[in-house]
Design an enzyme around this catalytic site. Structure first.
Site: not given
Ligand code: FCB
Length: 465
Positions: A307, A138, A182-183, A305, A94, A371, A424-425, A417, A37
């Site tokens: 959101y 990630h 990650n995730e 994480n 991180r 995050e 952003e992906w 984050w 990213q």
């Protein structure tokens, strides 16, 4: 600084006013990013291609056809970026390591120039008194491994453990805290089930195989890191509190989003209801004897994480949501609460619920928020970004985290984050999550108002109302 220090609620050195909150002594504040990213330099110093290079070049997959080729050019600007973090008073950072920089083909020969970059970064951070927190994966899987099956293949888990050992071999004397994955929910269900993320496959059965091999990779890498003497090892999961008017629907989605990862890692078992429901997609024959012992080996820290929460309700005839295989008849609904630029509901109290639930259902594992943050349509006007909505978002979530600590959650730190706006992906560069604004044409960085506000939070170890 250590993430393993005390958890008692600290006393502010300044006179506390009504509405002020102070976090426990030793609580760690910082920010997070990920290699693909921010780094750019996609073809430099021997980096091999990753699945995100391939995916972002596939027409229609990423908004605007954006790629991470240049991103924030952090690979070349890391010194300035670390200095900026130090100016902002950050205590921890991180970041993730790009596997294709270390092993361009995902296995075999090591590319020393890749390791050199992360060594320089870590030294720069430590030189500024910032604690490095390393994420090993990630999402930027070497394309060569995807070509051999990616996370649907057991081999990828084995290669991941070798890669983890290589990275630890170089950085282990100066990095204490390691996060394996990650995730994995995104890697498996978005990457192999819904096709929204790289590698873009749309096979529910493959998504469940990916879940297991990601977790096995975590377990095998954890064993390698332990053997090499790593101080703190953990995994980061994206967890969403699920609520709704039907307990079975809630349990169903909670299983697919949260328990399918939490239970193997923290209880050495897959949840029976999830296994049963997924039988129409997979026979689970990829789970071998001994795998769950590896996956469930103790960790020192669970990265959370968070959101947004998820709300579900039963609705006859509702087709399955592709990101949750087998969710026919369940509708995903949103109330009238505020939403971010991603369309995600803003519900700080759900963070308290999540942390309290983790402490209750999976006691004994310290937690860290790896995050949390929000994208808003920020505008730079006369050199300033007045992002008061992000300040309100963070204020609400910091208070929610504090409430969880007061309710007994063993929360050790909070990483926002993100440090700066970035790729952003699937959304490309249009969604800005940064505390620092990035002008992608000039690569100029401008700390937003939220960054300056956050600096005060860190300095006080709390919020002054
Ligand atoms: C998480 C990812 C992170 C970032 C945020 C907004 O799912 O881990 O890289 O994209 O979402």
């Amino acid at each position: 600084m250590s993430l393993s220090t005390g958890t008692s609620v600290g006393i502010s050195e300044e006179t506390a006013g009504k509405g002020d909150i102070t976090f426990p002594k030793g609580f760690v504040w910082g920010t997070a990013t990920a290699s693909y990213q921010i780094e750019g330099a996609a073809h430099e110093d021997g980096r091999g291609p990753s699945i995100w290079d391939t995916f972002s070049r596939t027409p229609g997959k990423v908004v605007g056809g954006h790629t991470g080729d240049v991103a924030c050019d952090h690979y070349h600007r890391y010194r300035d970026d670390v200095a900026m973090m130090a100016d902002l008073g950050m205590q921890a950072y991180r970041f993730s390591i790009a596997w294709p920089r270390i092993q361009p083909d995902g296995s075999g020969p090591v590319n020393p120039r890749g390791l050199d970059f992360y060594e320089r970064l870590v030294d720069e951070l430590r030189g500024h008194g910032i604690t490095p927190i390393v994420t090993l994966y990630h999402w930027d899987l070497p394309q060569a491994l995807e070509d051999r099956g990616g996370w649907t293949s057991r081999e990828t888990a084995e290669r991941f453990a070798e890669y983890a050992a290589i990275v630890h071999g170089r950085l282990g004397d100066r990095v204490e805290t390691w996060t394996t994955l990650n995730e994995p929910w995104c890697s498996s269900f978005l990457g192999y089930g819904a096709g929204i993320h790289a590698p873009g496959r749309t096979e529910p059965g493959a998504a469940f195989a990916a879940v297991h091999h990601l977790l096995l990779g975590h377990g095998l890498a954890t064993a390698e890191l332990r053997a090499a003497g790593a101080k703190q090892v953990g995994i980061t999961l994206n967890l969403a509190p699920i609520s709704g008017n039907d307990p079975l629907a809630v349990a169903h989605i909670d299983g697919l989003q949260n328990r399918i990862f939490l239970d193997p890692v923290l209880r050495k078992e897959y949840p029976a209801d999830v296994v049963e429901r997924a039988r129409r997609f997979t026979d689970w024959s990829f789970v071998r004897d001994g795998d769950l012992d590896l996956i469930g080996a103790p960790i020192d820290l669970l990265g959370v994480n968070y959101y947004s929460p998820t709300t579900v309700e039963l609705r006859a005839g509702q087709p399955a949501n592709p990101v949750h295989p087998g969710s026919e008849g369940i509708a995903f609904v949103q109330g009238d609460e505020e939403r971010t630029a991603m369309g995600w509901s803003v519900v700080p109290s759900a963070l308290t619920d999540l942390l309290v639930r983790l402490s209750r259902d999976y006691p004994g594992t310290p937690l860290i928020i790896t995050e949390n943050g929000a994208a808003f349509d920020d505008v730079l006007v006369d050199g300033r970004v007045a992002d008061e909505r992000r300040i309100a978002f963070l204020d609400g979530h910091f208070r929610a985290a504090h409430a969880a600590i007061e309710a007994g959650a063993d929360l050790r730190g909070y990483l926002v984050w993100s440090l700066m706006d970035n790729f952003e992906w699937a959304e490309g560069y249009g969604k800005r999550f940064g505390l620092v604004h990035v002008d992608y044409a000039s690569q100029n960085r401008v700390p937003k108002d939220s960054a300056l506000w956050y600096r005060e939070v860190v300095r006080r170890n709390g919020i002054r109302s």
